[in-house]
Write an enzyme that holds these catalytic residues in place. Sequence first.
Site, PDB file in Angstrom:
ATOM      1  N   ASP A  48       1.060  -0.448  -0.010  1.00  0.00           N
ATOM      2  CA  ASP A  48      -0.246   0.167   0.194  1.00  0.00           C
ATOM      3  C   ASP A  48       0.874   1.176   0.329  1.00  0.00           C
ATOM      4  O   ASP A  48       2.400   0.546  -0.358  1.00  0.00           O
ATOM      5  CB  ASP A  48      -1.066   0.326   1.335  1.00  0.00           C
ATOM      6  CG  ASP A  48      -0.317   0.056   2.504  1.00  0.00           C
ATOM      7  OD1 ASP A  48       0.732   0.533   2.644  1.00  0.00           O
ATOM      8  OD2 ASP A  48      -0.941  -0.577   3.281  1.00  0.00           O
TER       9      ASP A  48
ATOM     10  N   TRP B 261     -11.274 -29.705  -5.354  1.00  0.00           N
ATOM     11  CA  TRP B 261     -13.145 -29.295  -4.768  1.00  0.00           C
ATOM     12  C   TRP B 261     -13.763 -29.026  -6.208  1.00  0.00           C
ATOM     13  O   TRP B 261     -14.855 -29.437  -5.930  1.00  0.00           O
ATOM     14  CB  TRP B 261     -13.014 -27.989  -4.367  1.00  0.00           C
ATOM     15  CG  TRP B 261     -12.102 -27.107  -3.505  1.00  0.00           C
ATOM     16  CD1 TRP B 261     -11.345 -26.148  -2.761  1.00  0.00           C
ATOM     17  CD2 TRP B 261     -11.939 -27.967  -2.073  1.00  0.00           C
ATOM     18  NE1 TRP B 261     -10.828 -26.379  -1.558  1.00  0.00           N
ATOM     19  CE2 TRP B 261     -11.241 -27.026  -1.463  1.00  0.00           C
ATOM     20  CE3 TRP B 261     -12.120 -29.268  -1.745  1.00  0.00           C
ATOM     21  CZ2 TRP B 261     -10.998 -28.129   0.126  1.00  0.00           C
ATOM     22  CZ3 TRP B 261     -11.466 -29.685  -0.464  1.00  0.00           C
ATOM     23  CH2 TRP B 261     -10.938 -29.073   0.143  1.00  0.00           C
TER      24      TRP B 261
ATOM     25  N   THR C 168     -13.699 -24.952   1.893  1.00  0.00           N
ATOM     26  CA  THR C 168     -13.895 -24.862   3.455  1.00  0.00           C
ATOM     27  C   THR C 168     -13.649 -23.287   3.416  1.00  0.00           C
ATOM     28  O   THR C 168     -13.164 -22.610   3.833  1.00  0.00           O
ATOM     29  CB  THR C 168     -12.500 -25.562   3.403  1.00  0.00           C
ATOM     30  OG1 THR C 168     -11.323 -25.130   2.973  1.00  0.00           O
ATOM     31  CG2 THR C 168     -12.247 -26.910   3.068  1.00  0.00           C
ATOM     32  N   PRO C 169     -15.237 -22.834   3.954  1.00  0.00           N
ATOM     33  CA  PRO C 169     -14.930 -21.496   3.975  1.00  0.00           C
ATOM     34  C   PRO C 169     -15.185 -21.633   5.584  1.00  0.00           C
ATOM     35  O   PRO C 169     -15.142 -22.440   6.253  1.00  0.00           O
ATOM     36  CB  PRO C 169     -16.657 -21.174   3.404  1.00  0.00           C
ATOM     37  CG  PRO C 169     -17.469 -22.716   3.028  1.00  0.00           C
ATOM     38  CD  PRO C 169     -17.016 -23.513   2.907  1.00  0.00           C
TER      39      PRO C 169
ATOM     40  N   LYS D  88     -18.191 -30.596  12.653  1.00  0.00           N
ATOM     41  CA  LYS D  88     -18.785 -30.125  11.371  1.00  0.00           C
ATOM     42  C   LYS D  88     -17.566 -29.187  11.631  1.00  0.00           C
ATOM     43  O   LYS D  88     -17.857 -27.701  10.189  1.00  0.00           O
ATOM     44  CB  LYS D  88     -20.396 -29.696  11.400  1.00  0.00           C
ATOM     45  CG  LYS D  88     -20.607 -30.425  11.697  1.00  0.00           C
ATOM     46  CD  LYS D  88     -22.800 -30.293  11.878  1.00  0.00           C
ATOM     47  CE  LYS D  88     -23.587 -31.215  10.311  1.00  0.00           C
ATOM     48  NZ  LYS D  88     -24.864 -30.878  10.321  1.00  0.00           N
TER      49      LYS D  88
END
Lengths: 150, 150, 150, 150
Positions: D21, D51, D63-64, D94
């Site tokens: 930046d 995936w 895999t969020p 889970k």
Amino acid sequence: MNIIMSKTITYLQRVEFGDCDPAGIVWFPNFFRWIDAASRHFFIECGVPPWHETEKTTGVIGTPLVDTHARFVKTASYGDVLHVRVHVAEWRDKSFVQRYRIERVNPDKTGDEMTLIMECEEVRIFAARREDGAGIRALPIPAEIRALCS
Amino acid sequence: MNIIMSKTITYLQRVEFGDCDPAGIVWFPNFFRWIDAASRHFFIECGVPPWHETEKTTGVIGTPLVDTHARFVKTASYGDVLHVRVHVAEWRDKSFVQRYRIERVNPDKTGDEMTLIMECEEVRIFAARREDGAGIRALPIPAEIRALCS
Amino acid sequence: MNIIMSKTITYLQRVEFGDCDPAGIVWFPNFFRWIDAASRHFFIECGVPPWHETEKTTGVIGTPLVDTHARFVKTASYGDVLHVRVHVAEWRDKSFVQRYRIERVNPDKTGDEMTLIMECEEVRIFAARREDGAGIRALPIPAEIRALCS
Amino acid sequence: MNIIMSKTITYLQRVEFGDCDPAGIVWFPNFFRWIDAASRHFFIECGVPPWHETEKTTGVIGTPLVDTHARFVKTASYGDVLHVRVHVAEWRDKSFVQRYRIERVNPDKTGDEMTLIMECEEVRIFAARREDGAGIRALPIPAEIRALCS
């Protein structure tokens, strides 16, 4: 007859999941991210110091883009490995032309080894900060950089 | 004499700190992010449903890029507000030409109201998924989309 | 009993096609792009000058992140409009805590108006360049900025 | 006494000019881009198919992220080479916990070889598309993936 060979650098880029869009293919602005990285690596590989060093010596803070023309031939997706081949095609007084060819490594051993994904031709300048602090200005092509990169 | 007017949409974009590079100016791949967003908003504003709906009806999953040519005129930096003006300049059989003009709103009230930052001309297609699941293919220009956007 | 109210700013963000991944939902690093933009807009809206001005006056070049903790509640996709609500939850000696709540505007008029998408809590500093040019250092919280933002 | 060793993968990442930046340091959302890439490479290196293949077999589309907590220790800039070390720290019913440690390779041969840049701990799920097409849902941890990655 003169045959002028120019230095060509190959920059490797993996395509990641997040580089792809809902259509499952590379979202095109990412190609320009990789082309910009390949442009910088070209200079590094040719022996030009990084811009935060040249800023102190020659005033060069980077090589902003003036013009770019890209042609998209095939799509790429995550898992692909890309080769970005880059060279300087032309040196002008205050700008230069950099050309790119992005090819995908074909994972299976049948058929061609590489598939052309996109091509790009850019005009860039060597930029310095303006004395008044407002923006940047083009420098004449630094002779020592041109010598290193030709 | 025929004067063909085409629909033009203006897409507003603020420039953020993170859009700028160590030289303090917009890192150019971000212009292509904004152009892609402007391209999509053009269709939305013209009344075309979003791609996740057209995928179910006409098969269109998006408008990937075939060719782009951009010219960078002035730099922009964070705090700037940009207007991206977009229209379709030409409809071909299986592709179309979209043109962009990005201007910066000048904050002070003296001089011109807007400054040209960059211009871009693209060739895009309407894409569907291939039956074999491998990549995408170009569709003929959907007549109803063309009618909405002209 | 003291009730301390703190200034809260709402930053609007459209989700674009290119912000989404092959699963069709926002690719999570983009949430951090928007949070960073909301952080900066918070200071701008409170009347703090942009960093390229404060660099010359107080030495502040930005507010880099020290720590961030985010919780993702629901997904968002392109076409969504997000509200990023931001405030400073705590001022420390050399750092401050900024909190964010990103909500999606529900397009249909039934049910709730907004859906919570994610929450984030950050620790940031006001940074100046180090005298030796190597990196950055934390400044004590500037009193005038704290006064404007509380 | 049981000592459970878990597989650890190291993902290499160069820092590019455009990753930085106007303060000249990595803009922090880019760290999350690299962490997400490292997360995916972890599974690939452990032998899990990509995936777009698991989507057809087990329904897993990715895999969020559910939760992430990152701590930024030192800055990095372009030219730096980063090592992202990643492993699964915990398997739940889970969800699972993935931990990252990003270190910079020190170019000069004096002192330590590596400098810690940032650390991150995430909670992720294995996601499938919902039957009604609206968003995603968490799957129980697939036993075969857990076996490959432990």
